[in-house]
Structure formats: C-alpha cells, structure tokens
Design an enzyme around this catalytic site. Structure first.
Site, PDB file in Angstrom:
ATOM      1  N   ALA A  10       1.014  -1.260   0.049  1.00 64.02           N
ATOM      2  CA  ALA A  10       0.154   0.168   0.152  1.00 64.02           C
ATOM      3  C   ALA A  10       1.124   1.135   0.215  1.00 64.02           C
ATOM      4  O   ALA A  10       0.735   2.581  -0.802  1.00 64.02           O
ATOM      5  CB  ALA A  10      -0.987   0.072   1.168  1.00 64.02           C
ATOM      6  N   LYS A 189       6.533   7.543  16.117  1.00 62.96           N
ATOM      7  CA  LYS A 189       5.836   6.635  15.233  1.00 62.96           C
ATOM      8  C   LYS A 189       6.003   5.841  16.128  1.00 62.96           C
ATOM      9  O   LYS A 189       4.092   4.954  15.931  1.00 62.96           O
ATOM     10  CB  LYS A 189       6.458   6.861  14.146  1.00 62.96           C
ATOM     11  CG  LYS A 189       6.198   6.217  13.284  1.00 62.96           C
ATOM     12  CD  LYS A 189       4.534   7.410  12.711  1.00 62.96           C
ATOM     13  CE  LYS A 189       4.137   6.053  11.483  1.00 62.96           C
ATOM     14  NZ  LYS A 189       4.139   6.032  10.623  1.00 62.96           N
ATOM     15  N   ASN A 193       2.049   3.450  16.637  1.00 62.17           N
ATOM     16  CA  ASN A 193       2.044   1.926  16.161  1.00 62.17           C
ATOM     17  C   ASN A 193       1.490   0.943  17.370  1.00 62.17           C
ATOM     18  O   ASN A 193       1.203   0.353  16.661  1.00 62.17           O
ATOM     19  CB  ASN A 193       3.431   1.889  15.100  1.00 62.17           C
ATOM     20  CG  ASN A 193       3.170   2.610  13.976  1.00 62.17           C
ATOM     21  OD1 ASN A 193       1.889   2.624  13.240  1.00 62.17           O
ATOM     22  ND2 ASN A 193       3.904   3.168  13.204  1.00 62.17           N
TER      23      ASN A 193
END
Length: 312
Positions: A10, A189, A193
C-alpha cells in the site's frame, strides 16, 4: 532521480505513484507474485482521493532482480515488512552501488542495524511518514487524505544527498521535512503503531471505533509510558502527555475510519506482523535495561498468538 522502491504494498504504491507522476525513474520490486503480475498486466491502479488513476511502472519479483543487471539506483526506499527486511535486502543488494543511498521509512525500531549490513552509514537515511494507504486487491491501491515525510541522514556526510531527496519528494507532493532529530520522531511514531495498530488488530476495529471505547485512554497512556521509559534509556526523551495527545488526535482525524497496516496484515490477510519491531522491541529492550514493560510484553504475545490461530 533513479528510485527503486522495495515493497510494492500500500505505502510503496503511494510513493511510487506520486514519484512517478513527478517525473522520476521509478522501479518497483515486490515479493507478492499476484501483486507483481497485476501491475505488469494492468499497471499500478489507484483510487487517488476518489479519482481513478493508472501508472505503467516497471516491476520485478524479488527472484527476478538479476534481470536488472548493472542497474544501480540513486535511491532505494525500503517499504518491506520489518520481519522481511534482511531477507529482502539479501536479494536486492546488487542494486546498491557506491553512490546508492537507502531510505528506510518502515514502522518500528531497529531497522538501521539490519540495513548497515548492506549500505554504509554515510549512505543511510532514516525517516517516518504519516501518509496512509491501503490495498483493495493486487496492484490496486486506495489512497486518501494527506500526510508528510520526515527525513534525516544517519551520518553527517549524507546530509547533501538527503536534502536532494527532500526536494524530489517536495516536487512529488509528499510534503517532506528535513529533521535534526528523526530518532525522536521514529520513537514517537512507534508509539502510534504500538497503540493503534496493536489494539485495532486485537479488537478488530478501526481507529475511530477504538477511540470510542472507554478503555482507550488508559490503554494508550500505559503503553506510551513503557515506550517512554525504554526510550529514555537510549537518550530519547519522549513526553508521555504530548505523545498521548499526538496519538489520540487520530481518533477524530479525517482518516479515523482507516484500518491500520497491522490490521490489514493480520486480520484481513492472515500474515505475520511487525510486532517484534514495535511493542516486541520495547519489551526486549526493557528486559535488557531491567525496565518493566508488562503491556508491551502482553500485546506482543497476544499478537503472536493470534498469528498462530489465523494461520492454522
């Protein structure tokens, strides 16, 4: 710029499409046979903010890299899964010449240790991206919303080229920003996640639905506190309150109904996840530093247990 994107999932598809449309020489490499076949036959197809687009971009399967004889990229962007990074770069290392730089935009912690086996520290760039992307099928990307990229050369000698990459990304509309402390952003970050990805995967919900539960604030704060404790031992000073606010914004953002990448891997496709490079990394670093990380330990074990169940 001659750019090879390793991993045409993606996010790799998003970057490939945007960099291709801005005039770069983009080549894709991927290990998913159906994905490679679809892109070769139909081109890279995408719903780009509601508009159907198609781009003819050359793509090779990992086992076909030898067909790119004497081809050396200016920049290789790593968009593999973390647990596939070393095996993948073993196969693409012939594309790394003395002037090739490698940019790692993977989620999680510790990728630079793997990549230094294949590229010198002077030619390694680390970064994060807050763009989102999804696949609706092989060779078919769904790209909505906006995002950005943060970059920093791993060694001072790599700054000049990293600033060139920033210009190339800006021309592609990727909203890059050169950073003086990307390691902080990588850890920050990782907190995103380590909370949204893991919890949405276990609860089988999207980000908005997670935020609507009464347990979300407590879970986020406990997980982030463990990340911050371990990061501090490595000289990264995360502010837990600021990080919590940064993560919680996702519950009401334009992409709140997005299913995170770990959900896509685990729940939708029954594939192994990157948990060992996210909560698992914090758990194992915590053991090394004698720091208790019970939430990260439990989440890592639960994700692995779910992997086993779904792969039976």
């Amino acid at each position: 710029m001659k750019i090879v994107i390793v991993g045409a999932g993606a996010m790799g598809s998003r970057f490939a499409l945007m960099l291709h449309h801005s005039g770069n020489e983009v080549t894709l490499i991927d290990g998913w046979q159906e994905n490679v076949a679809a892109i070769k036959k139909f081109g890279l197809r995408a719903q780009f903010n509601g508009k159907s687009v198609v781009a003819k971009i050359p793509i090779y399967q990992l086992d076909q890299v030898q067909q790119l004889q004497n081809y050396q990229a200016d920049l290789i962007i790593a968009f593999t899964k973390s647990n596939q990074l070393e095996a993948t770069f073993d196969k693409v290392k012939t594309l790394i010449g003395p002037n090739t730089y490698v940019l790692c935009l993977l989620n999680g912690l510790g990728h630079e240790t793997v990549l230094q086996k294949y590229v010198s520290v002077d030619h390694l760039i680390l970064g994060i991206t807050l763009w989102t992307a999804a696949l609706s099928g092989p060779g078919q990307a769904v790209l909505i919303g906006t995002g950005n990229v943060e970059l920093q050369n791993f060694s001072p000698k790599g700054k000049e080229f990293t600033l060139q990459v920033e210009k190339v990304f800006a021309a592609a509309g990727l909203n890059p920003q050169y950073s003086d402390n990307v390691k902080y952003s990588i850890w920050r970050k990782a907190c995103v996640n380590g909370t949204l990805n893991t919890l949405c995967s276990l609860l089988e919900c999207n980000i908005k639905e997670l935020g609507q539960t009464s347990f979300a604030p407590t879970l986020l704060k406990e997980i982030i506190a463990e990340f911050a404790a371990v990061a501090a031992h490595e000289g990264i000073n995360l502010n837990p309150d600021e990080v919590y606010q940064h993560v919680a914004v996702a519950f009401t953002s334009d992409s709140a109904e997005h299913y995170p990448s770990m959900y896509q891997d685990l729940v939708q496709n029954h594939r192994q996840t990157e948990i060992d490079f996210i909560n698992g990394a914090v758990w194992h670093k915590g053991q090394q530093y004698n720091i208790a990380t019970p939430y990260c330990a439990l989440l890592t074990q639960l994700i692995h247990a779910k992997e086993e169940l779904l792969q039976q």
